[in-house]
Design an enzyme around this catalytic site. Sequence first.
Site, PDB file in Angstrom:
ATOM      1  N   GLY A   1       8.620   6.939  -2.526  1.00  0.00           N
ATOM      2  CA  GLY A   1       9.313   6.760  -1.261  1.00  0.00           C
ATOM      3  C   GLY A   1       9.608   5.338  -0.856  1.00  0.00           C
ATOM      4  O   GLY A   1       9.980   4.483  -1.669  1.00  0.00           O
ATOM      5  N   ILE A   2       9.444   5.059   0.444  1.00  0.00           N
ATOM      6  CA  ILE A   2       9.753   3.746   0.986  1.00  0.00           C
ATOM      7  C   ILE A   2       8.895   2.670   0.319  1.00  0.00           C
ATOM      8  O   ILE A   2       9.382   1.583  -0.003  1.00  0.00           O
ATOM      9  CB  ILE A   2       9.544   3.738   2.512  1.00  0.00           C
ATOM     10  CG1 ILE A   2      10.602   4.631   3.193  1.00  0.00           C
ATOM     11  CG2 ILE A   2       9.635   2.316   3.069  1.00  0.00           C
ATOM     12  CD1 ILE A   2      10.400   4.791   4.690  1.00  0.00           C
ATOM     13  N   GLY A   3       7.621   2.968   0.094  1.00  0.00           N
ATOM     14  CA  GLY A   3       6.736   1.990  -0.532  1.00  0.00           C
ATOM     15  C   GLY A   3       7.198   1.592  -1.924  1.00  0.00           C
ATOM     16  O   GLY A   3       7.159   0.405  -2.297  1.00  0.00           O
TER      17      GLY A   3
ATOM     18  N   SER B   1       2.507   2.708  -2.519  1.00  0.00           N
ATOM     19  CA  SER B   1       3.796   2.331  -3.122  1.00  0.00           C
ATOM     20  C   SER B   1       4.148   3.106  -4.386  1.00  0.00           C
ATOM     21  O   SER B   1       4.965   2.654  -5.185  1.00  0.00           O
ATOM     22  CB  SER B   1       3.805   0.832  -3.424  1.00  0.00           C
ATOM     23  OG  SER B   1       2.621   0.416  -4.080  1.00  0.00           O
ATOM     24  N   THR B   2       3.551   4.278  -4.562  1.00  0.00           N
ATOM     25  CA  THR B   2       3.886   5.065  -5.754  1.00  0.00           C
ATOM     26  C   THR B   2       5.144   5.900  -5.559  1.00  0.00           C
ATOM     27  O   THR B   2       5.737   6.367  -6.535  1.00  0.00           O
ATOM     28  CB  THR B   2       2.721   6.000  -6.132  1.00  0.00           C
ATOM     29  OG1 THR B   2       2.443   6.880  -5.041  1.00  0.00           O
ATOM     30  CG2 THR B   2       1.471   5.201  -6.467  1.00  0.00           C
TER      31      THR B   2
ATOM     32  N   THR C   1       0.841  -1.197   0.000  1.00  0.00           N
ATOM     33  CA  THR C   1       0.000   0.000   0.000  1.00  0.00           C
ATOM     34  C   THR C   1       0.875   1.245   0.000  1.00  0.00           C
ATOM     35  O   THR C   1       1.977   1.253   0.551  1.00  0.00           O
ATOM     36  CB  THR C   1      -0.935   0.018   1.221  1.00  0.00           C
ATOM     37  OG1 THR C   1      -0.171   0.055   2.427  1.00  0.00           O
ATOM     38  CG2 THR C   1      -1.846  -1.194   1.218  1.00  0.00           C
TER      39      THR C   1
ATOM     40  N   TYR D   1       0.913  11.605  15.109  1.00  0.00           N
ATOM     41  CA  TYR D   1       1.577  10.630  14.237  1.00  0.00           C
ATOM     42  C   TYR D   1       2.181   9.499  15.064  1.00  0.00           C
ATOM     43  O   TYR D   1       1.988   8.318  14.761  1.00  0.00           O
ATOM     44  CB  TYR D   1       2.669  11.329  13.430  1.00  0.00           C
ATOM     45  CG  TYR D   1       3.592  10.401  12.679  1.00  0.00           C
ATOM     46  CD1 TYR D   1       3.180   9.777  11.505  1.00  0.00           C
ATOM     47  CD2 TYR D   1       4.893  10.154  13.130  1.00  0.00           C
ATOM     48  CE1 TYR D   1       4.032   8.925  10.813  1.00  0.00           C
ATOM     49  CE2 TYR D   1       5.749   9.306  12.446  1.00  0.00           C
ATOM     50  CZ  TYR D   1       5.316   8.696  11.286  1.00  0.00           C
ATOM     51  OH  TYR D   1       6.159   7.847  10.597  1.00  0.00           O
TER      52      TYR D   1
END
Length: 230
Positions: free
Chosen positions: A18-20, A15-16, A13, A154
């Site tokens: 950065g880390i994803g 995942s477009t 999820t 957060y």
Amino acid sequence: MKIDLTGKTALVTGSTLGIGYAIAKGLAEAGAEVIVNGRKQEAVDKAVTGLQKEVPGARLRGVATDVGSAEGCEALVKAVPQVDILINNVGIYGPQDFFDTPDDVWQRFFDVNVMSGVRLSRAYADAMAKRGWGRIVFLSSESALNIPADMIHYGFTKTSNLSISRGLAKRLAGTGVTVNAVLPGPTLSDGMADMFKDEVEKTGKSLEECAAEFVMQNRPSSVIQRAATT
């Protein structure tokens, strides 16, 4: 060591970017069929195209839906009824003083950072257990334990990720399904670039320099003394 995930389907999820995105790339390189997810179709298509270029021959699918809502999670599960690997990566963050953070912000952070993982794990884990194999990973944060004073809303969501992953691991013990959480520190992602955009423009320093100063001021126990990379 070569991890072979041939024949496995992995959903990441958020995942477009950065880390994803980096996780999706790693899973694709290991041979898994990867489901790329984001809120906007344009961003999903761009990520899939980028991954195809970076990992020739990768098996990729894109599903655009906002998993920060029950309806979005339901749409994702309908589009992808079964996965072997679930990476609950999607998350939002940003500094805001406790006394200036209204209920709707708390609720949005909870829905995106916590309930997305709850809903998707609930949807996929039982079938994983019946097949005797599965992997569920929650992207928590070092902020789960070192709660930032300027992002309490957060930090609490990331502590929740730890509780859920630990409890679910116990619930699924012996089934062949493992559940874990990883706790990244400050990371040079697109989100961090947005957070430091004004400071970079104001000071003329690079993003890496601004991020390193942030780490040393706010995470002085950091061993690497800088922001990590995706």
